[in-house]
Design a protein around this motif. Structure first.
Motif, short mmCIF file in Angstrom:
data_model
loop_
_atom_site.label_atom_id
_atom_site.label_comp_id
_atom_site.label_asym_id
_atom_site.label_seq_id
_atom_site.Cartn_x
_atom_site.Cartn_y
_atom_site.Cartn_z
N ASN A 120 0.86 -1.18 0.00
CA ASN A 120 0.00 0.00 0.00
C ASN A 120 0.89 1.23 0.00
OD1 ASN A 120 -2.40 1.82 0.56
ND2 ASN A 120 -3.34 -0.19 0.75
N ARG A 121 0.31 2.39 0.28
CA ARG A 121 1.09 3.62 0.27
C ARG A 121 0.92 4.37 1.60
NH1 ARG A 121 -0.19 7.64 -4.14
NH2 ARG A 121 -2.28 7.34 -3.29
N ILE A 122 1.99 4.98 2.04
CA ILE A 122 1.98 5.89 3.17
C ILE A 122 2.68 7.16 2.71
CG2 ILE A 122 1.92 4.10 4.95
CD1 ILE A 122 4.98 4.45 5.22
N LEU A 123 2.81 8.13 3.60
CA LEU A 123 3.62 9.29 3.31
C LEU A 123 5.00 9.08 3.91
CD1 LEU A 123 1.37 12.45 3.86
CD2 LEU A 123 2.10 11.43 1.70
N LEU A 124 6.02 9.38 3.15
CA LEU A 124 7.39 9.32 3.64
C LEU A 124 8.08 10.61 3.23
CD1 LEU A 124 9.34 7.42 5.15
CD2 LEU A 124 10.14 6.62 2.93
N GLU A 158 10.74 -4.98 10.44
CA GLU A 158 11.36 -3.87 11.15
C GLU A 158 11.59 -2.66 10.24
OE1 GLU A 158 12.30 -1.52 13.95
OE2 GLU A 158 11.62 -3.57 14.37
N LEU A 159 11.95 -2.87 8.98
CA LEU A 159 12.15 -1.75 8.07
C LEU A 159 10.85 -0.96 7.92
CD1 LEU A 159 13.70 -0.07 6.01
CD2 LEU A 159 13.12 -1.79 4.28
N LEU A 174 7.55 3.90 9.46
CA LEU A 174 6.42 4.52 10.16
C LEU A 174 6.92 5.45 11.26
CD1 LEU A 174 3.78 1.66 10.54
CD2 LEU A 174 3.97 3.38 8.74
N ARG A 175 7.91 5.00 12.02
CA ARG A 175 8.46 5.86 13.08
C ARG A 175 8.99 7.16 12.50
NH1 ARG A 175 11.22 0.99 14.44
NH2 ARG A 175 10.24 -0.13 16.17
N LEU A 192 -0.65 -0.19 17.58
CA LEU A 192 -1.59 -1.08 16.89
C LEU A 192 -0.91 -1.79 15.73
CD1 LEU A 192 -4.54 -2.04 16.23
CD2 LEU A 192 -4.73 0.01 14.81
N VAL A 193 -0.22 -1.03 14.88
CA VAL A 193 0.44 -1.61 13.71
C VAL A 193 1.58 -2.52 14.15
CG1 VAL A 193 1.63 -1.15 11.54
CG2 VAL A 193 -0.22 0.38 12.30
N GLU A 194 2.34 -2.08 15.13
CA GLU A 194 3.46 -2.87 15.62
C GLU A 194 2.99 -4.22 16.15
OE1 GLU A 194 7.37 -1.96 18.32
OE2 GLU A 194 5.41 -1.52 19.23
N SER A 195 1.90 -4.23 16.90
CA SER A 195 1.40 -5.50 17.45
C SER A 195 0.97 -6.45 16.33
CB SER A 195 0.23 -5.24 18.40
OG SER A 195 -0.90 -4.72 17.72
#
Length: 226
Positions: A38-42, A72-73, A78-79, A94-97
């Motif tokens: 999918n897409r996020i903002l980076l 992890e990448l 996201l971080r 939430l996403v990490e879990s």
């Protein structure tokens, strides 16, 4: 609908419109589709993420694929991009879990991501997997109608992009109303972006909006009859 990992807002509007949502986990995997991508903002720009899948093949069902576990990448991305977002803390957890859950089955983890968002928003989601309702030899429209029959469904909802896939007369003959969910995608603040970028993963929506507003977004759709 095929199970996608953290899909876009329209997918959640489709699920919200249904009394029963069925994940098509036993159809073939789609490479370069949205099952694991999918897409996020980076750095303020759209960025396509892809969660690695072991030996991905369009000749095997989705539920016979596993994520490689190298998450992890993605979490670091996201971080980096959302650490100052107003709802970073609860949404990142939430996403990490989801990412760190030991079950790496692609279909189950992707479906879990959809269910987890509904739970985070405090909204109900009744769902099942198509593999729980096997229909040997049936595919495409016939498979969909068989699933509708099993649930005594009087209506079937799909995204607007699926209009060309179905024969309206076949659904009418089966006593099933065919509808398409036309969603609305309101603009919201996206820190770092020069202009609003719609259609990103629900992660972006959740990071930047209160749960109450996201819940209203899920209800902001129109049902169009075929």
């Amino acid at each position: 609908m095929q199970p996608y990992f953290m899909p876009y807002l329209g997918y959640f509007q489709l699920a919200r419109s249904c009394d029963q949502f069925v994940f098509l986990d036993d159809v073939n995997f789609i490479r370069r589709g949205f099952i694991n991508r999918n897409r996020i903002l980076l750095d303020g720009k759209p960025f396509a993420f892809s969660l690695p899948v072991i030996r991905a093949s369009q000749n095997r069902p989705i539920n016979r694929h596993s994520f490689a576990g190298a998450m992890e990448l993605f979490l670091e991305q996201l971080r980096h991009t959302y650490r100052r977002a107003p709802f970073y803390g609860p949404v990142f957890r939430l996403v990490e879990s989801l990412c760190l859950e030991p079950d790496m089955n692609v279909a189950r983890k992707a479906a879990a991501s959809v269910a987890a968002v509904f739970a985070y928003l405090g909204l109900p989601l009744n769902y099942s997997f198509a593999s729980s309702h096997p229909a040997e030899g049936l595919g495409g429209e016939c498979r969909i109608l068989d699933i509708c029959r099993r649930f005594d469904a009087t209506a079937y909802h799909n995204a607007p992009g699926g209009r060309h896939l179905y024969d309206v007369a076949a659904f009418r003959a089966a006593g099933v109303c065919l509808r398409f969910v036309k969603g609305s995608f309101p603009a919201y603040g996206q820190p770092g972006a020069e202009t609003f970028v719609p259609g990103l993963s629900i992660i972006d929506v959740l990071m930047n909006n209160a749960p109450e507003r996201v819940s209203r977004m899920l209800d902001d759709y129109v049902l169009e009859h075929a």
